[in-house]
Enzyme design. Structure first.
Site, short mmCIF file in Angstrom:
data_model
loop_
_atom_site.label_atom_id
_atom_site.label_comp_id
_atom_site.label_asym_id
_atom_site.label_seq_id
_atom_site.Cartn_x
_atom_site.Cartn_y
_atom_site.Cartn_z
N THR A 154 0.86 -1.18 0.00
CA THR A 154 0.00 0.00 0.00
C THR A 154 0.90 1.24 0.00
OG1 THR A 154 -0.23 -0.22 2.41
CG2 THR A 154 -2.02 -1.10 1.04
N LYS A 180 3.90 -6.99 4.03
CA LYS A 180 3.67 -5.58 3.77
C LYS A 180 3.47 -4.89 5.10
CE LYS A 180 0.43 -3.29 3.51
NZ LYS A 180 -0.17 -2.23 4.41
N THR A 191 -0.96 -1.51 9.38
CA THR A 191 -1.65 -2.50 8.57
C THR A 191 -0.55 -3.36 7.96
OG1 THR A 191 -3.31 -0.91 8.14
CG2 THR A 191 -3.20 -2.64 6.54
N GLU A 278 6.29 4.77 7.17
CA GLU A 278 5.80 5.84 6.30
C GLU A 278 6.59 7.13 6.52
OE1 GLU A 278 1.19 4.44 5.61
OE2 GLU A 278 1.64 5.82 7.26
N ASN A 404 -0.56 10.41 5.72
CA ASN A 404 -1.78 10.02 6.43
C ASN A 404 -2.83 11.12 6.49
OD1 ASN A 404 -1.45 7.17 7.64
ND2 ASN A 404 0.55 8.15 7.93
N THR A 409 -7.53 9.68 -0.22
CA THR A 409 -7.56 10.26 -1.55
C THR A 409 -6.25 10.08 -2.28
OG1 THR A 409 -6.92 12.41 -0.60
CG2 THR A 409 -9.25 11.98 -0.88
#
Length: 409
Positions: A154, A180, A191, A278, A404, A409
């Protein structure tokens, strides 16, 4: 001792994999979004799932399918978590049924996973329509594992994939995994997604025992942002094609070799997750030694890697050791702060910044260089006992907020 090899989930005998784009990710038509892993024969299987009370639909389905300790395939999608979503379990079952029909097995022998946005209906029709192409793409190759690894990504910036081999009863046994995880990472399971294959012959009871032991010292020792996902899943399939004497008890020499190989594999994948947090620029490795117990050392190390202020200090290459002691202090563990020493270390060198709970004069320029490397080690030495533990995390950057702030979107 296990050696790292190539091949990912296809390294073990009797496994095929594939990853393609079917349209779950409508905003990125070039990105793979569905992965399939299949064994030639039925496998013993086990899984560990999130302890988040809010669980995604695939987890509930997988728990039912694993009741007999058997499985043959794993189907996973990215782009949608199928959590808190309309018709969640029905759509998870439709995924299982589509895969089962394509490869010729029972629906109950398929495990399913999803990752992505929570609360939106899964476009299961796209997965069903794409199943013939996915089935046709199955291969026994490193390239096929690579495709599957990319299909479950992702916000990951790099794929997470590894394989190892060891010897059990004179037979070469291989294990491979893809995973992942980049954000919403603070596993408490047990996640993040991780799918492991092996050709080891091992009973359902022993494979579950090994997985529980290994998850505790690998995936449960990492943190990116303190969020435990609704979808955390780590599952393993073992088809027995290596031909070793079946492992049925913990006191067998083969069990120790298998567990050690599994631990090496999972720690590597866990470190890759932490390193790819991230927006992260640094992998943080926190080593605690001299603790009164492993549990105490782990609690302290996890508190340090989870500290937002410590993460920010590492991002800024600021040798602010006070933030490390502060995080230790609110960990919930009892210890003597006046017996704590702290060093920062990397490939650029080592700088000792605290001893006996007090700051030391140190070279700020050297400290800056040490903390500017990608892998940064926080070495904490206590005087409470002989136990130690290592946990892994990452720094926090401006990009984490950007990623985040508009994730949907």
């Amino acid at each position: 001792m296990a050696d790292f090899i190539k091949g990912g989930v296809c390294a073990a005998q009797g496994f095929q994999a594939a990853g393609i784009h079917v349209g779950v990710k409508t905003h990125a038509s070039w990105k793979k979004d569905v992965a399939l892993i299949v064994s030639d024969v039925e496998c013993t299987a086990a899984a560990v799932f999130t302890k988040n009370v809010v669980k995604a639909a695939p987890i509930r389905v997988d728990k039912a399918h694993l009741a007999d300790g058997k499985a043959r395939a794993i189907l996973a999608n990215s782009g949608n978590a199928n959590a808190c979503a309309p018709s969640g379990e029905e759509n998870a079952m439709r995924m299982c049924a589509a895969a089962a029909k394509a490869i010729g097995c029972k629906t109950e022998d398929v495990l399913v996973s999803s990752t992505g946005v929570i609360g939106q209906r899964l476009n299961v029709e796209a997965i069903e329509d794409g199943m013939p192409e996915l089935r046709a793409a199955l291969e026994r190759s490193a390239e096929a594992s690579d495709a599957a690894a990319h299909a479950i990504m992702t916000t990951d910036t790099i794929k997470k994939e590894a394989a190892v081999e060891t010897v059990i009863d004179g037979k070469t046994v291989r294990l491979g995994g893809i995973a992942k995880g980049s954000g919403m990472i603070h596993p408490n399971m047990g996640t993040m997604l991780c799918f492991i294959t092996t050709d080891c012959a091992i009973s359902p009871e022993m494979i579950k025992a090994a997985l529980l032991e290994v998850v505790r010292v690998s995936f449960n020792r990492i943190s990116v942002d303190g969020d435990t996902s609704t979808n955390d899943t780590c599952c393993i399939l073992a088809n027995g094609l290596a031909g070793n004497h079946p492992i049925t008890a913990a006191d067998q020499a083969g069990y120790t070799a298998f567990r050690e190989a599994l631990e090496s594999l999972c720690i590597k994948l866990a470190m890759e997750m932490a390193s790819d947090g991230e927006g992260a620029k640094h992998l943080i490795i926190c080593d605690v030694s001299g603790a009164k117990s492993v549990e105490s050392a782990e609690t302290i190390a996890k508190s340090v890697i989870s500290s937002t202020l410590t993460k920010a200090a590492i991002f800024g290459a600021d040798a602010n050791w006070g933030r490390v002691l502060c995080a230790m202090g609110y960990s919930g563990e009892t210890f003597d702060p006046d017996k704590v020493a702290v060093c920062f270390s990397s490939s650029a060198g080592t700088v000792k910044v605290c001893e006996d709970g007090r700051g030391l004069a140190f070279d700020e320029d050297l400290a800056k260089k040490v903390l500017s490397e990608h892998d940064v080690q926080i070495q904490i030495t206590m005087d409470e006992g002989g136990a130690s533990c290592t946990c892994w995390g990452c720094d926090i950057t401006y990009d984490y907020i950007k990623i985040n702030g508009d994730y949907r979107t």
